[in-house]
Write a protein that holds these residues in place. Sequence first.
Motif, short mmCIF file in Angstrom:
data_model
loop_
_atom_site.label_atom_id
_atom_site.label_comp_id
_atom_site.label_asym_id
_atom_site.label_seq_id
_atom_site.Cartn_x
_atom_site.Cartn_y
_atom_site.Cartn_z
N ASP A 182 -34.70 -61.04 18.48
CA ASP A 182 -35.56 -60.00 17.91
C ASP A 182 -34.75 -59.04 17.03
O ASP A 182 -35.20 -57.94 16.74
N ARG A 183 -33.55 -59.42 16.65
CA ARG A 183 -32.72 -58.59 15.77
C ARG A 183 -32.31 -59.40 14.55
O ARG A 183 -32.23 -60.62 14.60
N LYS A 184 -32.05 -58.70 13.49
CA LYS A 184 -31.61 -59.35 12.26
C LYS A 184 -30.09 -59.35 12.20
O LYS A 184 -29.43 -58.43 12.65
N GLU A 198 -26.89 -63.36 24.93
CA GLU A 198 -28.02 -62.65 24.33
C GLU A 198 -29.02 -62.16 25.38
O GLU A 198 -30.03 -61.55 25.03
N CYS A 199 -28.74 -62.44 26.66
CA CYS A 199 -29.64 -62.07 27.76
C CYS A 199 -31.04 -62.66 27.57
O CYS A 199 -32.06 -62.00 27.78
N LEU A 200 -31.10 -63.92 27.17
CA LEU A 200 -32.37 -64.62 27.00
C LEU A 200 -32.62 -65.49 28.22
O LEU A 200 -31.76 -66.28 28.61
N SER A 201 -33.77 -65.37 28.82
CA SER A 201 -34.09 -66.16 30.00
C SER A 201 -34.65 -67.52 29.58
O SER A 201 -35.18 -67.69 28.47
N ALA A 202 -34.55 -68.48 30.49
CA ALA A 202 -35.11 -69.80 30.23
C ALA A 202 -36.62 -69.70 30.03
O ALA A 202 -37.19 -70.37 29.14
N GLU A 203 -37.27 -68.87 30.82
CA GLU A 203 -38.72 -68.71 30.70
C GLU A 203 -39.10 -68.20 29.31
O GLU A 203 -40.06 -68.67 28.70
N TYR A 204 -38.32 -67.26 28.79
CA TYR A 204 -38.59 -66.72 27.45
C TYR A 204 -38.45 -67.79 26.39
O TYR A 204 -39.29 -67.90 25.48
N VAL A 205 -37.41 -68.60 26.48
CA VAL A 205 -37.19 -69.65 25.48
C VAL A 205 -38.31 -70.66 25.50
O VAL A 205 -38.83 -71.06 24.45
N VAL A 206 -38.70 -71.08 26.69
CA VAL A 206 -39.79 -72.06 26.81
C VAL A 206 -41.08 -71.51 26.21
O VAL A 206 -41.85 -72.24 25.57
N CYS A 259 -41.26 -69.33 23.77
CA CYS A 259 -41.14 -68.99 22.35
C CYS A 259 -41.03 -70.20 21.42
O CYS A 259 -41.07 -70.03 20.20
N THR A 260 -40.84 -71.39 21.97
CA THR A 260 -40.61 -72.53 21.08
C THR A 260 -41.44 -73.73 21.50
O THR A 260 -41.75 -73.92 22.68
N ASP A 261 -41.78 -74.54 20.50
CA ASP A 261 -42.48 -75.80 20.75
C ASP A 261 -41.51 -76.99 20.67
O ASP A 261 -41.92 -78.12 20.90
N GLU A 262 -40.25 -76.72 20.32
CA GLU A 262 -39.26 -77.78 20.21
C GLU A 262 -38.89 -78.28 21.61
O GLU A 262 -38.33 -77.55 22.42
N GLU A 263 -39.23 -79.55 21.88
CA GLU A 263 -39.04 -80.07 23.23
C GLU A 263 -37.58 -80.10 23.65
O GLU A 263 -37.24 -79.89 24.81
N GLY A 264 -36.68 -80.37 22.69
CA GLY A 264 -35.26 -80.37 23.02
C GLY A 264 -34.78 -79.01 23.49
O GLY A 264 -34.03 -78.89 24.46
N LEU A 265 -35.24 -77.95 22.81
CA LEU A 265 -34.87 -76.60 23.22
C LEU A 265 -35.47 -76.25 24.58
O LEU A 265 -34.82 -75.61 25.41
N ARG A 266 -36.70 -76.66 24.80
CA ARG A 266 -37.35 -76.38 26.09
C ARG A 266 -36.60 -77.09 27.23
O ARG A 266 -36.41 -76.53 28.31
N LEU A 267 -36.17 -78.34 26.96
CA LEU A 267 -35.39 -79.06 27.96
C LEU A 267 -34.07 -78.34 28.25
O LEU A 267 -33.70 -78.15 29.41
N LEU A 268 -33.37 -77.93 27.19
CA LEU A 268 -32.10 -77.23 27.38
C LEU A 268 -32.30 -75.91 28.14
O LEU A 268 -31.47 -75.53 28.96
#
Length: 849
Positions: free
Chosen positions: A715-717, A191-199, A201-210
């Motif tokens: 950002d897509r449906k 999906e071409c999503l960077s780690a910085e973008y994920v961190v 966009c989310t407050d879920e600590e597990g996702l931020r760790l991943l």
Amino acid sequence: MIELLERLWQQAGFQPNDAQRAAILHTEGPLYLPAGPGSGKTRVLLWRTVNLIAVHGVPPEAIFLSTFTEKAARQLREGLRALLGLAGNVTGRHYDISQMYVGTVHSLCQRLLSDRRIHPERQRSRPPTLLDDLDQYFHLYDARTWQALAQQAGCLESPNQIINALFERPSNSRHEAVINALAFFNRLSEECLSAEYVVRCTDEEGLRLLARMYDAYVQSLRPNGQPPRTDFALLQQEALRALNAHEGAERVFQHVIVDEYQDTNPIQERLFFRLAQGSHNLCVVGDDDQALYRFRGATVENFVQFPQRCQSHFGRAPTTISLDVNYRSRRHIVSFYTRFMAQCDWTNPSGGHFRVTGKSIRAASDDEGVAVVASTLNDPEAVAAEIANLVVRLLETKRVEDPSQIAFLFPSLKASIVQTMKDALEARGLKVYAPRASTFLEVPEATKMFGLFALIFGTPERVDSSGGAYEAYWEWLEDAQDQAEALCAQDRHLDKFVAARQDEIARAVADYKALERVCARNGWSLDAPYEPKRMKRALYEASRLSDATRRKLGSPELERAVERRSYALGRFLSVLTALDWNVLDLFYRLCGFKHFKAMFDLAERGEDEGPICNLSLISQYLARFNEQYGAVLSAPRLRDDGVAKLLFGSYLYALYRLGEGEYENPEDPFPKGRIPFLTIHQAKGLEFPVVVLGSPCKKTDRPPRIEALIRPLLDRKGEPLDRMAEFDAMRLFYVALSRAKNLLVIAYPKGQRQSVNQPFRRLLEELPKIPQLKVAALPEARLVEAEVPRTYSYNGDYLFYTRCPRQYMVFRKYGFAPSRTETMLFGTLVHRTIEDLHNLLIARRRQAK
């Protein structure tokens, strides 16, 4: 110009229908080809490419033709050579496709990264080493790598529980955590999503760790001072970056053709549109109803919404031609799977549909005979027995020539009904080929072969465990050793061979220890350089050193090797005491004994190909072991059960745990003499005279967990999460139903833990049952060669065959992994050097202008 094609069609015995003809003749602008099952899309792609090359003069190297599997790519290459050879006989021209881009998208991305046409200096850049799924798993599963990624992500303790809880699989298993992390990492890349973008966009600590671990993972593939590595998903990013950095990338290819477009992911879509940006000649072929690879990041919307996306990228709509005539299946089979898909509501509440509309798939066959039957509604054992009896009747009445023409398909080979069906068939004297049921290691050939390996190398010490996969694995390993000991008791030559290998390993380790004692007594560091004049005599006179190692130490070959390059003393001792065989060599030596040799004889006589196909898979796994851990069996690796720990404690245990699931090979052979048991994923792209859907049941209660985690970051449906599992199950069964040519049989079990997906229920009630089927009225099915002919070479095929027909059978037909790789020919090296100099001069001439 059309006259040439007409003449070629006549010579090839091909008469295209109107839609096929229109698709073949279309040469300008985007082309959208929704293609139903059995509609001849491979032929259309081949003839369309022949039209471009032979009729319109498009250079083969200006065509980009991508497909989904290596097997499909080989079929296209072989077919193109055959058809262009036919065209050459008519036109008198030679068509060379050696430089044409034909292959999987991953192999083509590798070529793009080294293609001079997209490099400003026309230099030959070296693409990164590609990790496949199994390489990727072992890279992450390595304890040091895994711990380093966690620490770089700010997790000082084990991340296993955090990651597994995120995927709703609470456990401390590193294996589970690695599998889950891989799914997440690959989706971020696709999906071409960077780690910085994920961190962010989310407050879920597990996702931020991943996400932070993903960033560390990407960096781990580019270690300082070492060649970079990449995985399938990141490779596509590398290719897209290279294309975007080159202004002329959109003019490199005049035509971009993509098969199985419904299985593409977002990064691949961007790649294809970038390649076709200059010409707009993007042709996509596919069937959204056969979109099965969501778990690998595929986005079916790429195909369903292709017309809108062409409008967005090119400012124009594509020409749409539906390939909707089924040449594979009898009429009632086509009617059944068409009615099946109509049981689901594909309407998009926001407008439009989640499926390509206007489909009208029809059978070319006008046969109105019974072609679809259900078993009698009964308990699983009775259903299996009834189907087994039908299979016997099909073989006895010669409706099929060979058991391999009857395929049993299942959503998963882990379900209990699989073993029930297998038992029922074997009770009637029928052999089954199901290497992916449970785990491949449990097939008889693998059990006995690895049992012999365990006798030779030993096994690591067993540790206490709470049970589960570890205990099951050790039970398998102990059983493997018992079966190997029984083989040795039956074959005294095998017993002596195993004892000799054990002695050889013991001797190598003892010699290394003796040489170590000499070094310690003289105060020589193993890290210091080996100095023959000062050290050789003392090493030669080591106490209890074997005569074989003394001879090797004094050999002229070793002396010349030392003169050519300097060795550290420890490295020299390892070379000196290393065995002259590796695990793959050992495999081939064991294949020479009567138990395994009989399997080659069965295949050569055409009686049963199942055992030799399993041996081929073993050879491939052992080749992977050599790649993963190194082929040389040195004494330092052999001492203290070192090789046993790697082979049995790490590598085979990981394969055992991975089982059939993520790493099944869609190109596994389906041997004659046995009934194949396949997952529906494995059967995609194949066809069989008779198909038995062994289980019309798949859970649809929740979406894949990875989709629920990724969806908020996009950002897509796409398709709604609450219907995703339902849509995926419909497509999965559609693929299964459409594999059948003459007869489709559907199991209809009842009882505890037995269910049938809702869309099947009314349809199964209406179907005739097996006892009503008149087997003698079914068409006969003959064994036939593949539709696309294979081309042969004088050097690679004919000479190889004349040298040794059995060796040709083993390596070419059944795909055994060769034990020793061939070195590059000097002539090839000279050719590439001249080409590099030629392109360097061209680049300098351009700079001078």
